[in-house]
Motif scaffolding. Structure first.
Motif, short mmCIF file in Angstrom:
data_model
loop_
_atom_site.label_atom_id
_atom_site.label_comp_id
_atom_site.label_asym_id
_atom_site.label_seq_id
_atom_site.Cartn_x
_atom_site.Cartn_y
_atom_site.Cartn_z
N ASP A 148 -39.53 44.96 104.01
CA ASP A 148 -39.79 46.35 103.62
C ASP A 148 -40.40 47.18 104.74
N LYS A 149 -40.75 46.53 105.87
CA LYS A 149 -41.25 47.25 107.04
C LYS A 149 -40.15 47.46 108.08
N ASN A 150 -38.91 47.14 107.69
CA ASN A 150 -37.76 47.21 108.60
C ASN A 150 -37.93 46.29 109.80
N GLU A 151 -38.62 45.19 109.60
CA GLU A 151 -38.72 44.13 110.60
C GLU A 151 -37.68 43.05 110.30
N ILE A 152 -37.12 42.50 111.36
CA ILE A 152 -36.12 41.43 111.18
C ILE A 152 -36.86 40.14 110.86
N ILE A 153 -36.52 39.51 109.75
CA ILE A 153 -37.17 38.26 109.35
C ILE A 153 -36.20 37.09 109.36
N GLU A 154 -34.90 37.39 109.57
CA GLU A 154 -33.92 36.31 109.52
C GLU A 154 -32.63 36.75 110.19
N LEU A 155 -31.95 35.81 110.83
CA LEU A 155 -30.59 36.01 111.33
C LEU A 155 -29.66 35.15 110.49
N VAL A 156 -28.63 35.78 109.94
CA VAL A 156 -27.72 35.07 109.04
C VAL A 156 -26.30 35.21 109.57
N GLU A 157 -25.65 34.08 109.80
CA GLU A 157 -24.30 34.08 110.37
C GLU A 157 -23.26 34.12 109.26
N LYS A 158 -22.44 35.17 109.25
CA LYS A 158 -21.34 35.33 108.31
C LYS A 158 -21.77 35.04 106.86
N PRO A 159 -22.66 35.86 106.32
CA PRO A 159 -23.20 35.59 104.98
C PRO A 159 -22.14 35.71 103.89
N GLU A 160 -22.14 34.76 102.96
CA GLU A 160 -21.20 34.80 101.84
C GLU A 160 -21.66 35.77 100.77
N THR A 161 -22.97 35.97 100.66
CA THR A 161 -23.52 36.99 99.78
C THR A 161 -24.21 38.04 100.64
N PHE A 162 -24.31 39.26 100.14
CA PHE A 162 -24.80 40.38 100.94
C PHE A 162 -26.24 40.18 101.37
N VAL A 163 -26.50 40.31 102.67
CA VAL A 163 -27.84 40.26 103.24
C VAL A 163 -28.20 41.64 103.79
N SER A 164 -27.34 42.17 104.64
CA SER A 164 -27.44 43.54 105.14
C SER A 164 -26.11 43.89 105.79
N ASP A 165 -25.95 45.16 106.15
CA ASP A 165 -24.72 45.59 106.82
C ASP A 165 -24.97 45.86 108.30
N GLN A 166 -26.08 45.33 108.84
CA GLN A 166 -26.43 45.52 110.25
C GLN A 166 -26.01 44.28 111.05
N ALA A 167 -24.92 44.40 111.81
CA ALA A 167 -24.38 43.27 112.57
C ALA A 167 -25.02 43.19 113.95
N VAL A 168 -25.31 41.97 114.39
CA VAL A 168 -25.85 41.73 115.73
C VAL A 168 -24.73 41.86 116.74
N ILE A 169 -24.94 42.67 117.79
CA ILE A 169 -23.86 42.96 118.73
C ILE A 169 -23.99 42.18 120.05
N GLY A 170 -25.07 41.42 120.22
CA GLY A 170 -25.20 40.61 121.43
C GLY A 170 -25.99 41.26 122.54
N ILE A 171 -26.89 42.20 122.19
CA ILE A 171 -27.78 42.81 123.18
C ILE A 171 -29.20 42.76 122.61
N TYR A 172 -30.14 42.25 123.42
CA TYR A 172 -31.50 41.97 122.94
C TYR A 172 -32.52 42.48 123.97
N TYR A 173 -33.63 43.01 123.47
CA TYR A 173 -34.77 43.36 124.33
C TYR A 173 -35.94 42.45 123.98
N PHE A 174 -36.64 41.95 125.02
CA PHE A 174 -37.84 41.14 124.84
C PHE A 174 -38.96 41.75 125.66
N LYS A 175 -40.09 42.01 124.99
CA LYS A 175 -41.26 42.56 125.68
C LYS A 175 -41.69 41.61 126.79
N ASP A 176 -41.61 40.31 126.54
CA ASP A 176 -41.86 39.28 127.56
C ASP A 176 -40.85 38.16 127.34
#
Length: 338
Positions: A148-176
Motif C-alpha cells: 500500500d506504500k507502492n513499494e515492491i515486495i515481490e517479483l513474480v514471473e509470469k503470474p497465473e493469477t493477477f498480481v499487477s500489470d507492471q512488467a519488469v523491463i530489465g533496467i534497475y537502479y541501486f543506491k549502492d
C-alpha cells in the motif's frame, strides 16, 4: 553514477542478423541498440556518469571493433569505459558478477536488448528502483507486487493469477550496487539456481528479505529488439519519436535521384536512392544504394545494393546484394540474391 550493461548473449532470436554482428550493435533508426539505450538512460538520470561497464561474451565474436565502438560511446558520454567478459553463459546474476570490480556506489544495470522512452526522477529514499511498464497481458511477463506504500515486495514471473500489470523491463537502479553484489555472491556460493542459471532476481529477493526498499520507475515506452518482427516495429516507433524530437534523420551527403521519401525515415551517409519511393518508417545505413524500388516499414543496413524490389516489413543486413520482387524478407550480412 555508473551504468552496467550485460550484453554477452548471442541474440539467437534475431538471426541471421546477429550471426555476424552482436545484437546490441545492430542499428535501429540509425544508431546501434546499445548506443541508443545507454544515451537514453543518461538522459533520464540527468547526472554525471563516471563509468560505463560493458559485459561482453567471447572475444572471437565481441572483438576489437565492438570494444572500440563501446569505448567511443562511453567517451562521447563523458564516462570511463570498462570491458568485462562472461565467457560461460550462466545467467543474469552471473553476468553482473563478471563486472565485480565496478560493482560499488550508485549504479544502473541495463540489459541491452530493449529501448525506452522515459522522463522521471529517481526516488532518493529507495535503496533500488526497478523500471516497469504497464502491460495488457501481465501473465506473459515478470511483474512486480506492490504494497500500500507502492513499494515492491515481490517479483513474480509470469503470474497465473493477477498480481499487477507492471512488467519488469530489465533496467534497475541501486543506491549502492555493492549490496546487490554481496547478495549475488551468496547466490553463487550457495549454488542457488533457477531455470538452470544464476539470476539477478535471486539477489534482489535477498535484498528485499533484508528490508531494502524497492520502488518502481515507470517508462512511457518500452520497445523490444528480440526478433525481426519486433525490431522492425521498434524501428517504426523510434523514427516517430525522433521526428517529433526534431532530430535530423536524412544525411546531407545522401544522393536522391528521382526519389520520393515519405517521412519519417532515417537515410544514412552517402546513401544513393534512384527511381525510388522510400517510407514511411524506413532506416537505411550508410553507403547503401537502392534503385527502381519501393521500400516501406523496413530496416536496411550498410553497404548494400537493392534493385527492382518491393519491400515491406523487410530486414536486410550489411553488404547484401538483392535483386528481386520478394516483400517481407529477412536477409543476413554478405548475402547475394540476384
Amino acid at each position: 553514477m555508473k551504468i552496467i550493461v550485460p550484453m554477452a548473449g548471442r541474440g539467437s532470436r534475431l538471426r541471421p542478423h546477429s550471426l555476424t554482428v552482436p545484437k546490441p550493435l545492430i542499428p535501429v533508426a540509425g544508431k546501434p541498440i546499445v548506443h541508443r539505450l545507454v544515451a537514453d538512460i543518461v538522459g533520464v538520470l540527468n547526472q554525471p556518469i563516471e563509468e560505463i561497464a560493458f559485459i561482453l561474451g567471447d572475444p572471437a565474436f565481441f572483438g576489437d571493433d565492438v570494444v572500440a565502438s563501446l569505448k567511443a560511446l562511453a567517451t562521447e558520454l563523458g564516462a570511463k569505459a570498462s570491458i568485462y567478459r562472461q565467457l560461460d553463459p550462466k545467467g543474469t546474476g552471473h553476468a553482473i558478477m563478471c563486472a565485480e570490480p565496478s560493482l560499488n556506489g550508485p549504479a544502473v544495470i541495463a540489459y541491452a536488448d530493449t529501448l525506452i522512452r522515459a522522463d522521471f526522477n529517481l526516488d532518493k529514499d529507495a535503496d533500488s528502483v526497478i523500471w516497469t511498464k504497464k502491460v495488457a497481458n501481465p501473465s506473459a511477463y515478470g511483474v512486480v507486487n506492490l504494497n500500500d506504500k507502492n513499494e515492491i515486495i515481490e517479483l513474480v514471473e509470469k503470474p497465473e493469477t493477477f498480481v499487477s500489470d507492471q512488467a519488469v523491463i530489465g533496467i534497475y537502479y541501486f543506491k549502492d550496487v555493492s549490496v546487490l553484489k554481496n547478495e549475488l555472491q551468496y547466490v553463487l556460493d550457495n549454488n542457488i539456481i533457477n531455470g538452470g542459471e544464476y539470476q539477478i532476481n535471486d539477489g534482489i529477493k535477498r535484498m528485499m528479505a533484508n528490508g531494502k526498499i524497492f520502488k518502481t520507475g515507470a517508462v512511457s515506452e518500452w520497445m523490444d529488439c528480440g526478433n525481426k518482427a519486433v525490431t522492425i516495429e521498434t524501428n517504426q516507433r523510434m523514427l516517430g519519436f525522433l521526428q517529433k524530437d526534431g532530430e535530423q534523420l536524412i544525411a546531407k551527403s545522401a544522393k536522391l535521384d528521382n526519389a520520393n521519401i515519405i517521412e519519417p525515415c532515417f537515410i544514412g551517409e552517402n546513401v544513393h536512392l534512384k527511381n525510388c519511393t522510400v517510407g514511411p518508417f524506413v532506416s537505411i545505413g550508410k553507403n547503401t544504394v537502392i534503385e527502381n524500388s519501393t521500400v516501406k516499414n523496413s530496416l536496411i543496413q550498410t553497404n548494400s545494393k537493392i534493385t527492382n524490389a518491393n519491400l515491406d516489413n523487410a530486414m536486410i543486413g550489411n553488404h547484401v546484394v538483392f535483386d528481386g520482387h520478394f516483400e517481407a524478407i529477412s536477409i543476413g550480412d554478405y548475402s547475394v540474391l540476384e
